[in-house]
Design a protein around this motif. Structure first.
Motif, PDB file in Angstrom:
ATOM      1  N   THR A 228      41.161  20.491 -12.753  1.00  0.00           N
ATOM      2  CA  THR A 228      40.812  20.802 -11.369  1.00  0.00           C
ATOM      3  C   THR A 228      42.013  21.448 -10.689  1.00  0.00           C
ATOM      4  O   THR A 228      43.143  21.386 -11.198  1.00  0.00           O
ATOM      5  CB  THR A 228      40.441  19.521 -10.599  1.00  0.00           C
ATOM      6  OG1 THR A 228      41.621  18.696 -10.505  1.00  0.00           O
ATOM      7  CG2 THR A 228      39.310  18.766 -11.283  1.00  0.00           C
ATOM      8  N   TRP A 229      41.774  22.011  -9.507  1.00  0.00           N
ATOM      9  CA  TRP A 229      42.874  22.598  -8.739  1.00  0.00           C
ATOM     10  C   TRP A 229      43.914  21.527  -8.408  1.00  0.00           C
ATOM     11  O   TRP A 229      45.115  21.775  -8.516  1.00  0.00           O
ATOM     12  CB  TRP A 229      42.348  23.276  -7.480  1.00  0.00           C
ATOM     13  CG  TRP A 229      43.436  23.829  -6.622  1.00  0.00           C
ATOM     14  CD1 TRP A 229      43.801  23.422  -5.376  1.00  0.00           C
ATOM     15  CD2 TRP A 229      44.336  24.905  -6.958  1.00  0.00           C
ATOM     16  NE1 TRP A 229      44.869  24.163  -4.914  1.00  0.00           N
ATOM     17  CE2 TRP A 229      45.210  25.083  -5.869  1.00  0.00           C
ATOM     18  CE3 TRP A 229      44.491  25.728  -8.072  1.00  0.00           C
ATOM     19  CZ2 TRP A 229      46.212  26.048  -5.852  1.00  0.00           C
ATOM     20  CZ3 TRP A 229      45.499  26.698  -8.061  1.00  0.00           C
ATOM     21  CH2 TRP A 229      46.351  26.855  -6.963  1.00  0.00           C
ATOM     22  N   ASP A 230      43.473  20.344  -8.013  1.00  0.00           N
ATOM     23  CA  ASP A 230      44.420  19.270  -7.703  1.00  0.00           C
ATOM     24  C   ASP A 230      45.284  18.923  -8.917  1.00  0.00           C
ATOM     25  O   ASP A 230      46.477  18.666  -8.778  1.00  0.00           O
ATOM     26  CB  ASP A 230      43.690  18.018  -7.210  1.00  0.00           C
ATOM     27  CG  ASP A 230      43.170  18.167  -5.783  1.00  0.00           C
ATOM     28  OD1 ASP A 230      43.681  19.026  -5.041  1.00  0.00           O
ATOM     29  OD2 ASP A 230      42.236  17.421  -5.428  1.00  0.00           O
TER      30      ASP A 230
ATOM     31  N   VAL B 122      40.859  28.878 -11.016  1.00  0.00           N
ATOM     32  CA  VAL B 122      40.786  27.509 -11.539  1.00  0.00           C
ATOM     33  C   VAL B 122      39.423  26.900 -11.246  1.00  0.00           C
ATOM     34  O   VAL B 122      38.829  26.241 -12.100  1.00  0.00           O
ATOM     35  CB  VAL B 122      41.931  26.641 -10.959  1.00  0.00           C
ATOM     36  CG1 VAL B 122      41.728  25.162 -11.265  1.00  0.00           C
ATOM     37  CG2 VAL B 122      43.283  27.118 -11.497  1.00  0.00           C
ATOM     38  N   GLU B 123      38.931  27.110 -10.036  1.00  0.00           N
ATOM     39  CA  GLU B 123      37.693  26.450  -9.622  1.00  0.00           C
ATOM     40  C   GLU B 123      36.423  27.119 -10.143  1.00  0.00           C
ATOM     41  O   GLU B 123      35.357  26.500 -10.136  1.00  0.00           O
ATOM     42  CB  GLU B 123      37.642  26.367  -8.093  1.00  0.00           C
ATOM     43  CG  GLU B 123      38.695  25.425  -7.552  1.00  0.00           C
ATOM     44  CD  GLU B 123      38.733  25.311  -6.034  1.00  0.00           C
ATOM     45  OE1 GLU B 123      39.308  24.322  -5.542  1.00  0.00           O
ATOM     46  OE2 GLU B 123      38.196  26.210  -5.346  1.00  0.00           O
ATOM     47  N   THR B 124      36.529  28.365 -10.626  1.00  0.00           N
ATOM     48  CA  THR B 124      35.316  29.069 -11.048  1.00  0.00           C
ATOM     49  C   THR B 124      35.259  29.390 -12.535  1.00  0.00           C
ATOM     50  O   THR B 124      34.217  29.813 -13.028  1.00  0.00           O
ATOM     51  CB  THR B 124      35.138  30.393 -10.278  1.00  0.00           C
ATOM     52  OG1 THR B 124      36.254  31.255 -10.546  1.00  0.00           O
ATOM     53  CG2 THR B 124      35.018  30.141  -8.783  1.00  0.00           C
ATOM     54  N   ARG B 125      36.330  29.182 -13.262  1.00  0.00           N
ATOM     55  CA  ARG B 125      36.313  29.594 -14.669  1.00  0.00           C
ATOM     56  C   ARG B 125      35.476  28.650 -15.525  1.00  0.00           C
ATOM     57  O   ARG B 125      35.387  27.450 -15.272  1.00  0.00           O
ATOM     58  CB  ARG B 125      37.719  29.747 -15.231  1.00  0.00           C
ATOM     59  CG  ARG B 125      38.477  28.468 -15.389  1.00  0.00           C
ATOM     60  CD  ARG B 125      39.909  28.758 -15.784  1.00  0.00           C
ATOM     61  NE  ARG B 125      40.634  27.503 -15.896  1.00  0.00           N
ATOM     62  CZ  ARG B 125      41.637  27.312 -16.695  1.00  0.00           C
ATOM     63  NH1 ARG B 125      42.056  28.283 -17.461  1.00  0.00           N
ATOM     64  NH2 ARG B 125      42.248  26.151 -16.737  1.00  0.00           N
TER      65      ARG B 125
ATOM     66  N   GLY C 192      44.955  28.581 -15.323  1.00  0.00           N
ATOM     67  CA  GLY C 192      44.349  29.509 -14.382  1.00  0.00           C
ATOM     68  C   GLY C 192      45.233  30.670 -13.973  1.00  0.00           C
ATOM     69  O   GLY C 192      44.823  31.525 -13.203  1.00  0.00           O
ATOM     70  N   SER C 193      46.460  30.719 -14.502  1.00  0.00           N
ATOM     71  CA  SER C 193      47.365  31.815 -14.146  1.00  0.00           C
ATOM     72  C   SER C 193      46.988  33.123 -14.833  1.00  0.00           C
ATOM     73  O   SER C 193      47.371  34.196 -14.387  1.00  0.00           O
ATOM     74  CB  SER C 193      48.815  31.456 -14.489  1.00  0.00           C
ATOM     75  OG  SER C 193      48.954  31.252 -15.890  1.00  0.00           O
ATOM     76  N   GLY C 194      46.223  33.029 -15.915  1.00  0.00           N
ATOM     77  CA  GLY C 194      45.832  34.217 -16.674  1.00  0.00           C
ATOM     78  C   GLY C 194      46.503  34.321 -18.027  1.00  0.00           C
ATOM     79  O   GLY C 194      46.383  35.330 -18.708  1.00  0.00           O
TER      80      GLY C 194
END
Length: 170
Positions: A127-129, A113-116, A10-12
């Protein structure tokens, strides 16, 4: 050259790595794609372990020996995988450049992270966790660090191209 990307999910990093590969006309090797293909084969269903990295090293090495620039896209959470990528470059007689991608804005990082959506059939994004509890070793002072919270993709890629050209073969 081998450009070794790493960074938390999720960092890109995939966005930047793909854009850089396209700009350079480089071979793009994505670990998530290889690992999911291994799972889809039915031979490895859950934990892929080092198999995906080992396959990626082989693919990257073959392409480097053909004279292609290779962009390697993986989380690279531990120093052993980073060093293994560098050994791939060394065996091929090319330079290795480390690029760590971060997102310094934790709210934005979590949103990503939560929307991709996944773009690999069968792949489940963490997940984010799972992201915040991932064991991720510090890279130390060596890599080029790019922060996707601060600049647009095109600007980051332009700066990376300039830095890669300035670095040149080692």
């Amino acid at each position: 050259m081998l450009v070794i990307f790493g960074g938390l999910p999720g960092s890109g990093k995939t966005t930047i790595a793909r854009a850089l590969a396209e700009r350079l006309g480089a071979t793009y090797v994505r670990l998530d794609t290889i690992e999911q293909a291994l799972r889809n084969s039915g031979m490895l269903r859950d934990e892929v372990g080092p198999a995906g990295y080992i396959a990626a090293y082989g693919i990257a090495g073959d392409n480097l020996k053909l004279g292609n620039t290779v962009i390697a896209d993986s989380v690279n959470p531990i120093s052993i995988t980073r060093e293994a990528w560098r050994q791939v470059a060394q065996r091929a007689g090319v330079s290795a450049i480390d690029v760590e991608v971060i997102c310094s804005d934790k709210v934005e990082h979590r949103r990503r992270v939560e929307t991709r959506q996944t773009d690999i059939e069968g792949h489940v994004n963490p997940t984010w966790d799972e992201v915040v509890t991932l064991s991720y070793e510090n890279w130390g002072p060596g890599p080029i660090v790019v922060d996707t919270a601060l600049k647009a993709v095109d600007d980051i890629v332009t700066e990376l191209v300039d830095r890669l050209r300035a670095t040149g073969p080692r």
